[in-house]
Scaffold this motif. Structure first.
Motif, PDB file in Angstrom:
ATOM      1  N   LEU A  29     -32.647 -39.133 -28.922  1.00  0.00           N
ATOM      2  CA  LEU A  29     -33.988 -38.913 -28.473  1.00  0.00           C
ATOM      3  C   LEU A  29     -33.808 -38.249 -27.379  1.00  0.00           C
ATOM      4  O   LEU A  29     -32.883 -38.526 -26.434  1.00  0.00           O
ATOM      5  CB  LEU A  29     -34.743 -40.405 -28.070  1.00  0.00           C
ATOM      6  CG  LEU A  29     -36.028 -40.171 -27.580  1.00  0.00           C
ATOM      7  CD1 LEU A  29     -37.061 -39.632 -28.421  1.00  0.00           C
ATOM      8  CD2 LEU A  29     -36.328 -41.821 -27.157  1.00  0.00           C
ATOM      9  N   SER A  30     -34.730 -37.222 -27.037  1.00  0.00           N
ATOM     10  CA  SER A  30     -34.560 -36.079 -25.933  1.00  0.00           C
ATOM     11  C   SER A  30     -35.733 -35.803 -25.272  1.00  0.00           C
ATOM     12  O   SER A  30     -36.843 -35.709 -25.902  1.00  0.00           O
ATOM     13  CB  SER A  30     -33.601 -34.962 -26.147  1.00  0.00           C
ATOM     14  OG  SER A  30     -34.013 -34.163 -27.284  1.00  0.00           O
ATOM     15  N   ALA A  31     -35.709 -35.544 -24.143  1.00  0.00           N
ATOM     16  CA  ALA A  31     -36.867 -35.058 -23.258  1.00  0.00           C
ATOM     17  C   ALA A  31     -36.453 -33.723 -22.541  1.00  0.00           C
ATOM     18  O   ALA A  31     -35.355 -33.694 -21.981  1.00  0.00           O
ATOM     19  CB  ALA A  31     -37.465 -35.879 -22.122  1.00  0.00           C
ATOM     20  N   ALA A  32     -37.135 -32.698 -22.381  1.00  0.00           N
ATOM     21  CA  ALA A  32     -36.777 -31.367 -21.851  1.00  0.00           C
ATOM     22  C   ALA A  32     -38.040 -30.628 -21.330  1.00  0.00           C
ATOM     23  O   ALA A  32     -38.709 -29.819 -21.720  1.00  0.00           O
ATOM     24  CB  ALA A  32     -36.106 -30.420 -22.860  1.00  0.00           C
ATOM     25  N   PRO A  33     -38.156 -30.932 -19.748  1.00  0.00           N
ATOM     26  CA  PRO A  33     -39.097 -30.004 -19.115  1.00  0.00           C
ATOM     27  C   PRO A  33     -38.577 -28.600 -19.003  1.00  0.00           C
ATOM     28  O   PRO A  33     -37.660 -28.425 -18.763  1.00  0.00           O
ATOM     29  CB  PRO A  33     -39.062 -30.845 -17.759  1.00  0.00           C
ATOM     30  CG  PRO A  33     -37.798 -31.641 -17.649  1.00  0.00           C
ATOM     31  CD  PRO A  33     -37.302 -31.883 -19.151  1.00  0.00           C
ATOM     32  N   ARG A  34     -39.550 -27.732 -18.874  1.00  0.00           N
ATOM     33  CA  ARG A  34     -39.048 -26.422 -18.670  1.00  0.00           C
ATOM     34  C   ARG A  34     -40.304 -25.487 -18.058  1.00  0.00           C
ATOM     35  O   ARG A  34     -41.376 -25.950 -17.865  1.00  0.00           O
ATOM     36  CB  ARG A  34     -39.206 -25.700 -20.080  1.00  0.00           C
ATOM     37  CG  ARG A  34     -40.034 -25.955 -21.194  1.00  0.00           C
ATOM     38  CD  ARG A  34     -41.235 -25.046 -21.114  1.00  0.00           C
ATOM     39  NE  ARG A  34     -41.540 -24.112 -22.086  1.00  0.00           N
ATOM     40  CZ  ARG A  34     -41.891 -22.945 -21.851  1.00  0.00           C
ATOM     41  NH1 ARG A  34     -42.423 -22.687 -20.754  1.00  0.00           N
ATOM     42  NH2 ARG A  34     -41.903 -22.091 -22.722  1.00  0.00           N
ATOM     43  N   VAL A  35     -39.820 -24.572 -17.207  1.00  0.00           N
ATOM     44  CA  VAL A  35     -40.513 -23.707 -16.557  1.00  0.00           C
ATOM     45  C   VAL A  35     -40.159 -22.170 -16.662  1.00  0.00           C
ATOM     46  O   VAL A  35     -38.844 -21.778 -17.075  1.00  0.00           O
ATOM     47  CB  VAL A  35     -40.430 -23.874 -14.894  1.00  0.00           C
ATOM     48  CG1 VAL A  35     -39.207 -23.381 -14.372  1.00  0.00           C
ATOM     49  CG2 VAL A  35     -41.453 -22.866 -14.215  1.00  0.00           C
ATOM     50  N   GLY A  36     -41.119 -21.420 -17.112  1.00  0.00           N
ATOM     51  CA  GLY A  36     -40.949 -20.152 -17.521  1.00  0.00           C
ATOM     52  C   GLY A  36     -41.605 -18.973 -17.004  1.00  0.00           C
ATOM     53  O   GLY A  36     -42.588 -19.356 -15.931  1.00  0.00           O
ATOM     54  N   TYR A  37     -41.328 -17.720 -16.988  1.00  0.00           N
ATOM     55  CA  TYR A  37     -41.992 -16.661 -16.536  1.00  0.00           C
ATOM     56  C   TYR A  37     -42.483 -15.513 -17.991  1.00  0.00           C
ATOM     57  O   TYR A  37     -41.387 -15.297 -18.459  1.00  0.00           O
ATOM     58  CB  TYR A  37     -41.243 -16.110 -15.368  1.00  0.00           C
ATOM     59  CG  TYR A  37     -42.034 -14.921 -14.787  1.00  0.00           C
ATOM     60  CD1 TYR A  37     -42.926 -15.196 -13.812  1.00  0.00           C
ATOM     61  CD2 TYR A  37     -41.935 -13.570 -14.931  1.00  0.00           C
ATOM     62  CE1 TYR A  37     -43.735 -14.142 -13.166  1.00  0.00           C
ATOM     63  CE2 TYR A  37     -42.724 -12.589 -14.252  1.00  0.00           C
ATOM     64  CZ  TYR A  37     -43.491 -12.720 -13.365  1.00  0.00           C
ATOM     65  OH  TYR A  37     -44.193 -12.035 -12.698  1.00  0.00           O
ATOM     66  N   MET A  38     -43.698 -15.099 -17.825  1.00  0.00           N
ATOM     67  CA  MET A  38     -43.907 -13.986 -19.022  1.00  0.00           C
ATOM     68  C   MET A  38     -43.352 -12.776 -18.519  1.00  0.00           C
ATOM     69  O   MET A  38     -44.065 -12.279 -17.569  1.00  0.00           O
ATOM     70  CB  MET A  38     -45.476 -13.965 -19.184  1.00  0.00           C
ATOM     71  CG  MET A  38     -46.109 -15.314 -19.800  1.00  0.00           C
ATOM     72  SD  MET A  38     -45.129 -15.956 -21.427  1.00  0.00           S
ATOM     73  CE  MET A  38     -45.527 -14.609 -22.440  1.00  0.00           C
ATOM     74  N   LEU A  39     -42.334 -12.249 -19.192  1.00  0.00           N
ATOM     75  CA  LEU A  39     -41.756 -11.082 -18.938  1.00  0.00           C
ATOM     76  C   LEU A  39     -42.503  -9.597 -19.353  1.00  0.00           C
ATOM     77  O   LEU A  39     -42.709  -8.753 -18.840  1.00  0.00           O
ATOM     78  CB  LEU A  39     -40.406 -10.914 -19.290  1.00  0.00           C
ATOM     79  CG  LEU A  39     -39.380 -12.141 -18.822  1.00  0.00           C
ATOM     80  CD1 LEU A  39     -37.937 -12.025 -19.583  1.00  0.00           C
ATOM     81  CD2 LEU A  39     -39.093 -11.616 -17.344  1.00  0.00           C
ATOM     82  N   THR A  40     -43.117 -10.127 -20.624  1.00  0.00           N
ATOM     83  CA  THR A  40     -44.069  -9.215 -21.169  1.00  0.00           C
ATOM     84  C   THR A  40     -45.050 -10.076 -21.630  1.00  0.00           C
ATOM     85  O   THR A  40     -45.244 -11.241 -21.551  1.00  0.00           O
ATOM     86  CB  THR A  40     -43.542  -8.322 -22.322  1.00  0.00           C
ATOM     87  OG1 THR A  40     -43.095  -9.208 -23.364  1.00  0.00           O
ATOM     88  CG2 THR A  40     -42.194  -7.470 -21.855  1.00  0.00           C
ATOM     89  N   ASN A  41     -46.156  -9.500 -22.470  1.00  0.00           N
ATOM     90  CA  ASN A  41     -47.288 -10.335 -22.817  1.00  0.00           C
ATOM     91  C   ASN A  41     -46.638 -11.258 -24.083  1.00  0.00           C
ATOM     92  O   ASN A  41     -47.249 -12.408 -24.399  1.00  0.00           O
ATOM     93  CB  ASN A  41     -48.290  -9.493 -23.684  1.00  0.00           C
ATOM     94  CG  ASN A  41     -49.039  -8.706 -22.606  1.00  0.00           C
ATOM     95  OD1 ASN A  41     -49.264  -9.419 -21.411  1.00  0.00           O
ATOM     96  ND2 ASN A  41     -49.852  -7.782 -22.900  1.00  0.00           N
ATOM     97  N   ASP A  42     -45.640 -10.868 -24.669  1.00  0.00           N
ATOM     98  CA  ASP A  42     -45.082 -11.655 -25.743  1.00  0.00           C
ATOM     99  C   ASP A  42     -43.472 -12.388 -25.630  1.00  0.00           C
ATOM    100  O   ASP A  42     -43.111 -13.056 -26.280  1.00  0.00           O
ATOM    101  CB  ASP A  42     -45.088 -10.873 -27.160  1.00  0.00           C
ATOM    102  CG  ASP A  42     -46.236 -10.583 -27.508  1.00  0.00           C
ATOM    103  OD1 ASP A  42     -47.080 -11.206 -27.530  1.00  0.00           O
ATOM    104  OD2 ASP A  42     -46.318  -9.479 -27.959  1.00  0.00           O
ATOM    105  N   LEU A  43     -43.102 -12.020 -24.602  1.00  0.00           N
ATOM    106  CA  LEU A  43     -41.710 -12.472 -24.068  1.00  0.00           C
ATOM    107  C   LEU A  43     -41.688 -13.393 -22.783  1.00  0.00           C
ATOM    108  O   LEU A  43     -41.993 -12.806 -21.824  1.00  0.00           O
ATOM    109  CB  LEU A  43     -40.619 -11.238 -24.023  1.00  0.00           C
ATOM    110  CG  LEU A  43     -39.176 -11.444 -23.457  1.00  0.00           C
ATOM    111  CD1 LEU A  43     -38.703 -12.265 -25.083  1.00  0.00           C
ATOM    112  CD2 LEU A  43     -38.342 -10.303 -23.385  1.00  0.00           C
ATOM    113  N   GLU A  44     -40.941 -14.463 -23.042  1.00  0.00           N
ATOM    114  CA  GLU A  44     -41.276 -15.487 -21.988  1.00  0.00           C
ATOM    115  C   GLU A  44     -39.467 -15.739 -21.583  1.00  0.00           C
ATOM    116  O   GLU A  44     -38.695 -16.161 -22.443  1.00  0.00           O
ATOM    117  CB  GLU A  44     -41.839 -16.724 -22.207  1.00  0.00           C
ATOM    118  CG  GLU A  44     -41.728 -18.029 -21.589  1.00  0.00           C
ATOM    119  CD  GLU A  44     -42.393 -19.157 -22.023  1.00  0.00           C
ATOM    120  OE1 GLU A  44     -42.710 -19.869 -20.905  1.00  0.00           O
ATOM    121  OE2 GLU A  44     -42.274 -19.332 -23.266  1.00  0.00           O
ATOM    122  N   GLY A  45     -39.112 -15.858 -20.665  1.00  0.00           N
ATOM    123  CA  GLY A  45     -37.757 -16.296 -20.029  1.00  0.00           C
ATOM    124  C   GLY A  45     -37.941 -17.410 -19.142  1.00  0.00           C
ATOM    125  O   GLY A  45     -39.129 -17.650 -18.300  1.00  0.00           O
ATOM    126  N   GLY A  46     -36.974 -18.392 -18.741  1.00  0.00           N
ATOM    127  CA  GLY A  46     -37.159 -19.228 -17.791  1.00  0.00           C
ATOM    128  C   GLY A  46     -36.122 -20.257 -18.118  1.00  0.00           C
ATOM    129  O   GLY A  46     -34.831 -19.920 -18.524  1.00  0.00           O
TER     130      GLY A  46
END
Length: 154
Positions: A29-46
């Motif tokens: 069992l796992s939990a994974a919080p995340r924060v990202g940034y939209m590099l383009t309209n369809d590509l996200e990195g974080g």
């Protein structure tokens, strides 16, 4: 006709939960919080963090992980994902009665389906595979990892 919502921020927030089953009464069992940034309209990195609890007939472990991710969104209906995690692991062997602290790397590749649940919020259902997984040297009993997650800000 629905008017698109204007989202001025390129930041995204969310998280997920995961679970796994395997032989010898394995459960994860796992939990994974995340924060990202939209590099383009369809590509996200974080950055993705994780905490995981695993147990089986032979061992139990607690893991904390951190690493980068990339998501590519296809028409806000499907996604392709890659994420790298470096895990810090506390391990207890039930058969030989010893404890160990170790590290393990994972590179998950996969994708899934997205369902809109709000103006810029989505439910993500996916399946990932850890391409670094090795049967006899990994703490994981399988390379497959189903996931359920939420993301806000797309």
């Amino acid at each position: 006709m629905e008017t698109p919502v204007q989202n001025n921020s390129r930041w995204t927030f969310g998280g997920g939960v995961g679970f796994g089953f395997g032989s010898n009464s394995y459960f994860n069992l796992s939990a994974a919080p995340r924060v990202g940034y939209m590099l383009t309209n369809d590509l996200e990195g974080g950055v993705l963090g994780s905490v995981s609890w695993q147990k089986s007939n032979a061992y139990s472990s607690t893991m904390f992980g951190v690493g980068p991710f990339l998501n590519y969104y296809i028409a806000r209906t499907f996604f392709i994902s890659a994420n790298y995690q470096h895990y810090f692991i506390n391990y207890k062997d039930k058969i030989y009665d010893f404890n160990a602290k170790t590290n393990e790397d994972a590179l998950y590749l996969g994708g899934g389906y997205m369902q809109r649940i709000g103006n810029n919020s989505y439910l993500q259902l996916g399946l990932m595979y850890n391409v670094l997984w090795k049967e006899n040297s990994s703490i994981f009993s399988s390379g497959l990892a189903p996931s359920i997650g939420f993301v806000v800000g797309l």
